[in-house]
Enzyme design. Structure first.
Site, PDB file in Angstrom:
ATOM      1  N   HIS A  94      26.415  18.446   0.071  1.00  0.00           N
ATOM      2  CA  HIS A  94      25.963  17.107   0.438  1.00  0.00           C
ATOM      3  C   HIS A  94      24.735  16.764  -0.384  1.00  0.00           C
ATOM      4  O   HIS A  94      23.902  17.629  -0.634  1.00  0.00           O
ATOM      5  CB  HIS A  94      25.627  17.042   1.937  1.00  0.00           C
ATOM      6  CG  HIS A  94      25.596  15.647   2.454  1.00  0.00           C
ATOM      7  ND1 HIS A  94      24.485  14.852   2.348  1.00  0.00           N
ATOM      8  CD2 HIS A  94      26.561  14.901   3.053  1.00  0.00           C
ATOM      9  CE1 HIS A  94      24.771  13.669   2.869  1.00  0.00           C
ATOM     10  NE2 HIS A  94      26.014  13.664   3.297  1.00  0.00           N
ATOM     11  N   ASP A 106      32.895  16.318   6.966  1.00  0.00           N
ATOM     12  CA  ASP A 106      34.316  16.121   6.694  1.00  0.00           C
ATOM     13  C   ASP A 106      35.128  17.406   6.649  1.00  0.00           C
ATOM     14  O   ASP A 106      36.352  17.359   6.545  1.00  0.00           O
ATOM     15  CB  ASP A 106      34.487  15.371   5.364  1.00  0.00           C
ATOM     16  CG  ASP A 106      34.151  13.909   5.539  1.00  0.00           C
ATOM     17  OD1 ASP A 106      34.405  13.395   6.635  1.00  0.00           O
ATOM     18  OD2 ASP A 106      33.628  13.299   4.599  1.00  0.00           O
TER      19      ASP A 106
HETATM   20  N1  ACO Z   1      32.289  22.948  -4.523  1.00  0.00           N
HETATM   21  C1  ACO Z   1      31.857  23.694  -5.556  1.00  0.00           C
HETATM   22  N2  ACO Z   1      30.708  23.479  -6.215  1.00  0.00           N
HETATM   23  C2  ACO Z   1      29.970  22.443  -5.791  1.00  0.00           C
HETATM   24  C3  ACO Z   1      30.342  21.629  -4.708  1.00  0.00           C
HETATM   25  C4  ACO Z   1      31.557  21.921  -4.051  1.00  0.00           C
HETATM   26  N3  ACO Z   1      31.972  21.197  -3.024  1.00  0.00           N
HETATM   27  N4  ACO Z   1      29.399  20.676  -4.523  1.00  0.00           N
HETATM   28  C5  ACO Z   1      28.454  20.880  -5.435  1.00  0.00           C
HETATM   29  N5  ACO Z   1      28.808  21.957  -6.214  1.00  0.00           N
HETATM   30  C6  ACO Z   1      27.998  22.545  -7.282  1.00  0.00           C
HETATM   31  C7  ACO Z   1      28.038  21.717  -8.545  1.00  0.00           C
HETATM   32  O1  ACO Z   1      29.084  22.121  -9.408  1.00  0.00           O
HETATM   33  C8  ACO Z   1      26.667  21.994  -9.112  1.00  0.00           C
HETATM   34  O2  ACO Z   1      26.684  23.279  -9.671  1.00  0.00           O
HETATM   35  P1  ACO Z   1      25.839  23.582 -11.013  1.00  0.00           P
HETATM   36  O3  ACO Z   1      24.405  23.401 -10.606  1.00  0.00           O
HETATM   37  O4  ACO Z   1      26.214  24.972 -11.383  1.00  0.00           O
HETATM   38  O5  ACO Z   1      26.278  22.561 -12.027  1.00  0.00           O
HETATM   39  C9  ACO Z   1      25.785  22.073  -7.880  1.00  0.00           C
HETATM   40  O6  ACO Z   1      26.642  22.535  -6.827  1.00  0.00           O
HETATM   41  C10 ACO Z   1      25.130  20.760  -7.500  1.00  0.00           C
HETATM   42  O7  ACO Z   1      26.169  19.798  -7.354  1.00  0.00           O
HETATM   43  P2  ACO Z   1      25.982  18.251  -7.574  1.00  0.00           P
HETATM   44  O8  ACO Z   1      27.299  17.646  -7.901  1.00  0.00           O
HETATM   45  O9  ACO Z   1      24.850  18.018  -8.529  1.00  0.00           O
HETATM   46  O10 ACO Z   1      25.500  17.791  -6.134  1.00  0.00           O
HETATM   47  P3  ACO Z   1      25.474  16.301  -5.621  1.00  0.00           P
HETATM   48  O11 ACO Z   1      24.372  16.224  -4.642  1.00  0.00           O
HETATM   49  O12 ACO Z   1      25.476  15.327  -6.749  1.00  0.00           O
HETATM   50  O13 ACO Z   1      26.911  16.152  -4.921  1.00  0.00           O
HETATM   51  C11 ACO Z   1      28.623  16.003  -3.340  1.00  0.00           C
HETATM   52  C12 ACO Z   1      27.105  16.043  -3.574  1.00  0.00           C
HETATM   53  C13 ACO Z   1      29.236  14.827  -4.124  1.00  0.00           C
HETATM   54  C14 ACO Z   1      28.875  15.741  -1.859  1.00  0.00           C
HETATM   55  C15 ACO Z   1      29.225  17.335  -3.804  1.00  0.00           C
HETATM   56  O14 ACO Z   1      28.649  18.409  -3.091  1.00  0.00           O
HETATM   57  C16 ACO Z   1      30.741  17.368  -3.679  1.00  0.00           C
HETATM   58  O15 ACO Z   1      31.444  16.915  -4.594  1.00  0.00           O
HETATM   59  N6  ACO Z   1      31.301  17.885  -2.526  1.00  0.00           N
HETATM   60  C17 ACO Z   1      32.709  17.884  -2.311  1.00  0.00           C
HETATM   61  C18 ACO Z   1      33.156  16.503  -1.840  1.00  0.00           C
HETATM   62  C19 ACO Z   1      32.745  16.229  -0.405  1.00  0.00           C
HETATM   63  O16 ACO Z   1      32.917  17.049   0.489  1.00  0.00           O
HETATM   64  N7  ACO Z   1      32.201  14.999  -0.194  1.00  0.00           N
HETATM   65  C20 ACO Z   1      31.814  14.544   1.149  1.00  0.00           C
HETATM   66  C21 ACO Z   1      30.352  14.294   1.237  1.00  0.00           C
HETATM   67  S1  ACO Z   1      29.939  13.863   2.879  1.00  0.00           S
HETATM   68  C22 ACO Z   1      30.344  12.244   3.005  1.00  0.00           C
HETATM   69  O17 ACO Z   1      30.386  11.471   2.081  1.00  0.00           O
HETATM   70  C23 ACO Z   1      30.669  11.771   4.344  1.00  0.00           C
END
Ligand code: ACO
Length: 457
Positions: free
Chosen positions: A324, A380
């Protein structure tokens, strides 16, 4: 109706900035505001920083708003490190346990919980606006049998704008109120009609004797019975899930509603923009994506290979329902949802996919890749499993999210409209394209017989 006071900040200090290009120093006020002592500087305080008079001045660059507040809001508070979520100061855990969804919708909009009289008239108004114009029904019938219900919800909500032209008068409090009532009342009806359309079932009209959630379930599931009686465990689950999804401060879809609403378009159009934003798999579409991911995994024995694929970034696969932007210790809603899942599954029985989800969560939470990146289950991760056990199809999950979130969108929209500091949302950019260059017709030499030439003649 409450709005953030634009009074003097609680305390003010300053940031001394020295520009090494010119040797000039600048002083920018640092403000501390609100009960949690948020500190910030105004981005406009950077503007006087320039090398020469006549220059535009220093911009701040912040793709994805990672460190930029777009508003001052009194609606929802989140502390992502501590895993705290409060609506108007009330902890989400207390609201989920004790309040109804419509009470929460009232709280979000008005700033205070309603007394009995206020609650009764709020519920009455919403109950008696649940019917949609018959042309909306016909409009929904025009969609293909396999249309995604989010497309239907988004378009039908935008279409509602054409039925209520008076809603454009957003500066009239009475118009804002009736538009809010209409959206809260009609979205469940449109959502249920979209569900029945895809199923090829006749539409069920609202039953005003039923509560908000019971009526919604009735419009979804009623067949030939004269009076629909909803499963009380499902009614309770829906109320709790709606409360958990009601608002979440400046998320992607709320930001969309505020940005579109800042052009002073009517709230139906602004909410349609919010629905479009919510549709994306990185936002509200995640609950749907979680279930698809679990189905793809198929069996507990495949989990380690799946986790490895996520970690190696193969196919840009993410562990959906994990991570998140704001919560970096845990998502407080996920804890409530997990307990709710236990209650629902106690009634409908354990399911193979829930076992996969539990195992997936266990493995991920003990894996350094996820732990070091502070990736925990978000709301979620379990909602999809609950919705499916209630017999909602996968592509309908985000619709349920939207039906709840409209309460937050509308509260945020109205706060924005009443906020004297807000103007049309219009970010700046850092231009990285060509400098000025002269037009030399590339077609005239090489392609003399193009359509462009014939147009010129
Ligand atoms: N699975 C694997 N790796 C992940 C995940 C994940 N779900 N989420 C983040 N990471 C990793 C990224 O690859 C990144 O790794 P790195 O530093 O080696 O490059 C690091 O964790 C940081 O990730 P970001 O994408 O920079 O984090 P951000 O805060 O931008 O993204 C998000 C947040 C979009 C929710 C992300 O965690 C994600 O895509 N999760 C899966 C989708 C999801 O569940 N969305 C629902 C959110 S809740 C809602 O909207 C109600």
């Amino acid at each position: 109706m409450t709005q953030p006071s634009s009074g003097t900040p609680l305390a003010s200090d300053s940031l001394e900035i020295r520009d090494s290009r010119t040797g000039s120093t600048y002083s920018a006020p640092v403000r501390t505001e609100g009960p949690e002592g948020d500190t910030y500087m105004r981005a406009m305080d950077l503007r006087p920083i320039k090398q020469e008079a006549g220059e535009f001045g220093l911009l701040s660059y912040d793709p994805a708003f990672m460190n930029t507040a777009s508003c001052r809001s009194a609606i929802t508070f989140i502390d992502g490190d501590k895993g705290i979520l409060r609506y108007r100061g009330y902890p989400i855990e207390q609201l989920a346990e004790k309040a109804t969804f419509l009470e929460v919708a009232y709280l979000l909009r008005n700033g205070e919980l309603p007394n009995q009289g206020q609650y009764d008239s709020w519920v009455h108004d919403i109950t008696y606006h649940t019917y949609v114009h018959e042309n909306i029904r016909k409009f929904l019938e025009g969609f293909r049998y396999d249309a995604h219900p989010m497309s239907m919800l988004c378009s039908a909500t935008a279409a509602l704008s054409s039925f209520y032209p008076e809603a454009r008068d957003i500066h009239d409090p009475q118009q804002r109120y009736i538009s809010t009532i209409r959206l809260l009342a009609k979205l469940p009806t449109i959502a249920a009609f979209a569900y029945r359309h895809v199923k090829g079932l006749p539409f069920i009209y609202p039953d005003n004797d039923l509560s908000y959630s019971e009526n919604f379930l009735s419009m979804i599931a009623r067949m030939s019975e004269p009076k629909y009686e909803a499963n009380p465990v499902f009614v309770k689950a829906l109320e709790v899930l709606f409360i958990l999804h009601a608002d979440h401060e400046q998320n992607c879809s709320t930001n969309a509603v505020r940005a579109v609403g800042s052009s002073h378009v009517d709230p139906f159009s602004a909410v349609a923009a919010g629905i479009a934003a919510l549709y994306g798999p990185l936002h509200g579409g995640a609950n749907e994506a979680v279930l698809r991911m679990i189905t793809e995994i198929g069996d507990k024995k495949n989990i380690p290979a799946f986790i490895e694929a996520v970690k190696s970034g193969k196919g840009e696969q993410r562990l959906m329902g994990f991570g998140h932007r704001v919560y970096k210790s845990y998502d407080p809603r996920a804890r409530i949802v997990k307990k709710l899942a236990d209650e629902v599954f106690a009634q409908v029985g354990m399911d193979k996919d829930l076992e996969i989800a539990l195992e997936l969560e266990r493995i991920a939470l003990s894996d350094d890749y996820f732990v070091s990146r502070k990736l925990y289950p978000n709301v979620d991760f379990y909602t999809g499993l609950i919705y499916r056990s209630m017999a909602f199809p996968t592509d309908f999950f985000t619709v349920l999210f939207a039906v709840a979130r409209v309460s937050g969108w509308l509260a945020q929209w109205e706060e924005m409209i009443l906020d004297k500091e807000q103007k049309i949302a219009r970010p700046r950019q850092i231009y990285i394209g060509h400098g000025e260059r002269q037009y030399a017709d590339p077609l005239s030499d090489k392609f003399p017989r193009t359509r462009k030439d014939s147009i010129r003649k």
